[in-house]
Design an enzyme around this catalytic site. Structure first.
Site, PDB file in Angstrom:
ATOM      1  N   CYS A 167     100.433  13.502 161.227  1.00  0.00           N
ATOM      2  CA  CYS A 167     100.046  12.171 160.757  1.00  0.00           C
ATOM      3  C   CYS A 167     101.189  11.179 160.951  1.00  0.00           C
ATOM      4  O   CYS A 167     102.333  11.556 161.194  1.00  0.00           O
ATOM      5  CB  CYS A 167      99.630  12.226 159.292  1.00  0.00           C
ATOM      6  SG  CYS A 167      98.022  13.004 159.020  1.00  0.00           S
ATOM      7  N   HIS A 187      99.919   6.765 156.695  1.00  0.00           N
ATOM      8  CA  HIS A 187     100.129   6.812 155.249  1.00  0.00           C
ATOM      9  C   HIS A 187     101.568   6.483 154.861  1.00  0.00           C
ATOM     10  O   HIS A 187     102.486   6.490 155.689  1.00  0.00           O
ATOM     11  CB  HIS A 187      99.719   8.180 154.685  1.00  0.00           C
ATOM     12  CG  HIS A 187     100.555   9.335 155.168  1.00  0.00           C
ATOM     13  ND1 HIS A 187     101.718   9.720 154.543  1.00  0.00           N
ATOM     14  CD2 HIS A 187     100.386  10.199 156.194  1.00  0.00           C
ATOM     15  CE1 HIS A 187     102.233  10.774 155.170  1.00  0.00           C
ATOM     16  NE2 HIS A 187     101.438  11.092 156.174  1.00  0.00           N
TER      17      HIS A 187
END
Length: 556
Positions: free
Chosen positions: A467, A448
């Site tokens: 992440c 992301h």
């Protein structure tokens, strides 16, 4: 000349002669043929009638020896308990020779030596069909052990570190044995190994470093803490000599830190993930002084990791090397896009896992659904101190309805009883930034954007909760979308400008591989190395040593 470092090792059989002699002995003693059992001559013997009890003795021996293995039991039941290794036919001899040769060369492949002492003794002691059956199954076991080790690795990743959640593509033992029996044995054994270019290059570098060790290594460690342009003296000379030995500096007699040495240090820094300022400071010197034995261990670990990924990675795939802090789009083994990344922090509960999956879609203007662990470990204590803390986040109940903070007594809850979730609506300041890339998985890991752009300027970029944050997420999206629209940037920005959360499906899913490589080959030659930030490679190396893998010095 071959030297071995003093590590645990296992012996191995160097030739086939005990097997050949043992087979001749049982052939002359038994004077039988198993043609009635298999439909073809299995033992080459003088003509004689087949005795039922002699045939059953061989079958019974094979069945008993194979009983502890489901794969061997199924294989021999299917082939009528016919020997494939331990008879005296030309095909069986070819299989034995190919297997024993492969086992003998196992250390060249980064494998532990195989202990064939007992097998050798059994082969020399063959005097009956029961002996022959036991030798047959022993050879088959050796084959299955070698096949699994060279094809998919000697270790089970999840037993080494809980963050290595990779699914290894283990092959069915019955199929492996069956196909081997039907194939050219040498070609089949070669085909078991990974076919990736990286694997072949790692083996070449392994052999080169073994020669370096045999020749005495890279010389004296560099003393001191910092060297830069204009300096001279004994420390600079030692640095010069070590850079030459490692191949970063051409032959030179200069005793000063000149422009050539600055360029050599800069190249070394690039190859080791360091800031390329051309100054040999403490961080650079610590890497320059890493001994070749340690680099060889990193290569042996990388070879094992290649075996764990012995599968088709996809003509186009995404390659995220955690230790390198990069994310790459690969097309036909070429990098077509690369961006810096931020990965999980080094705390045990925040480290990024290693696994492979398929990217299915991207979300433009995403809502951040705060993970439960972050909600209760980080935000709940903050809101217990100040109910208005983290005011940019919405609190929602199980039905997705926003709950006013004034209606919640935060002090009444513990991490296990807190009944609410937290969300952050789409915005420029959203923790996920303006786009996320999804490959749905049970670890809740994805790629992301991020508003924290300054972190990409750091040399070591381990800050997230697991992440992968991308420095150039828009360009990453354009590269992915270029295969399904003629104007990927216009397509993306039209949806971005709405400010609304939008899901964009990828017409062709893209494999994603989160990997952890501290030794990385370069296609045109040379190596790059990275630091073992999570300590995973150290654990793997310790486990490989326990298996018997050795550092070797070869040559002289």
């Amino acid at each position: 000349m071959m030297l071995f470092f003093p590590l645990a090792r296992r012996g191995r059989n160097e030739n086939e002669s005990p097997l050949r002699g043992g087979l001749r002995a049982v052939t002359l003693a038994a004077s039988v043929s198993l043609g009635a059992l298999s439909g073809a001559a299995v033992l080459t013997v003088a003509p004689a009638p087949v005795a039922a009890q002699q045939v059953s003795a061989l079958m019974q021996s094979i069945a008993e020896a194979a009983a502890e293995s489901k794969d061997l039991t199924a294989f021999y039941r299917a082939n009528g308990y016919t020997p494939v290794f331990a008879d005296d036919s030309a095909r069986a001899r070819a299989r034995r020779q190919a297997l024993l040769r492969a086992v003998q060369l196992a250390p060249e492949k980064g494998l532990a030596p195989y202990d064939t002492t007992l097998l050798t003794a059994d082969l020399r002691a063959i005097r009956s069909e029961r002996d022959l059956g036991r030798a047959e199954v022993a050879m088959a076991k050796l084959f299955l052990d070698y096949a699994r080790d060279v094809q998919t690795g000697q270790l089970v990743p999840s037993r080494i570190d809980s963050g290595i959640v990779r699914q290894v593509p283990y092959r069915d033992g019955v199929s492996v044995l069956t196909n081997f029996a039907r194939s050219n044995p040498q070609a089949y054994l070669r085909a078991l190994e990974p076919s990736s270019p990286e694997y072949a290059r790692l083996l070449r570098e392994k052999a080169r470093l073994e020669e370096v060790l045999a020749q005495g290594g890279w010389g004296q460690e560099v003393p001191g803490s910092k060297y830069e342009a204009g300096q001279s003296g004994n420390g600079v000379v030692i640095l010069r000599n070590r850079l030459m030995a490692m191949g970063y500096l051409p032959r030179s007699a200069s005793t000063s830190y000149d422009a050539d040495m600055s360029r050599a240090v800069q190249l070394f820094q690039i190859r080791h993930g360091l800031a390329p300022d051309g100054v040999a400071g403490p961080g650079t010197l610590s890497q320059i002084n890493v001994p070749p034995e340690e680099r060889l261990a990193s290569i042996l670990v990388a070879i094992e990791r290649e075996r764990w990924m012995n599968f088709d990675r996809g003509q186009r795939h995404i390659w995220v090397n955690l230790t390198d802090f990069t994310a790459k789009i690969m097309d036909n083994d070429r990098v077509t896009f690369e961006t810096r990344s931020v990965i999980g922090a080094t705390q045990p509960d925040r480290r990024s896992p290693e696994f492979s999956d398929e990217m299915e879609f991207m979300v433009i203007n995403p809502t951040w659904n705060v993970p439960r662990s972050i909600t209760v470990k980080e935000y709940l204590p903050m809101m217990q101190r100040n109910p208005n803390a983290a005011g940019h986040l919405r609190i929602v109940d199980r039905n997705g309805r926003t709950v006013p903070r004034s209606a919640i007594n935060f002090a009444a809850y513990t991490p296990s009883t807190f009944p609410f979730a937290m969300k952050e609506p789409p915005s420029d300041g959203n923790a996920l930034g303006l786009v996320k890339f999804m490959f749905p998985n049970k670890y809740n890991i994805y790629l992301h954007d991020t508003p924290s752009k300054s972190l990409f300027g750091h040399e070591t970029r381990a800050y997230s909760h697991g992440c992968i944050r991308l420095q150039q997420p828009f360009d990453f999206a354009y590269t992915l979308l270029a295969r399904q629209t003629s104007d990927p940037e216009g397509f993306f920005r039209a949806r971005l400008n709405t400010g609304r959360e939008t899901v964009v499906e990828l017409e062709q899913h893209v494999p994603v591989h989160l990997v952890y490589r501290t030794a990385i080959t370069l296609p045109k030659g040379g190596m790059e190395y990275r630091r073992d930030i999570y300590g995973r490679d150290e654990k793997i190396w310790q486990a490989l040593q326990q298996k018997g893998v050795q550092l070797r010095a070869v040559g002289g």
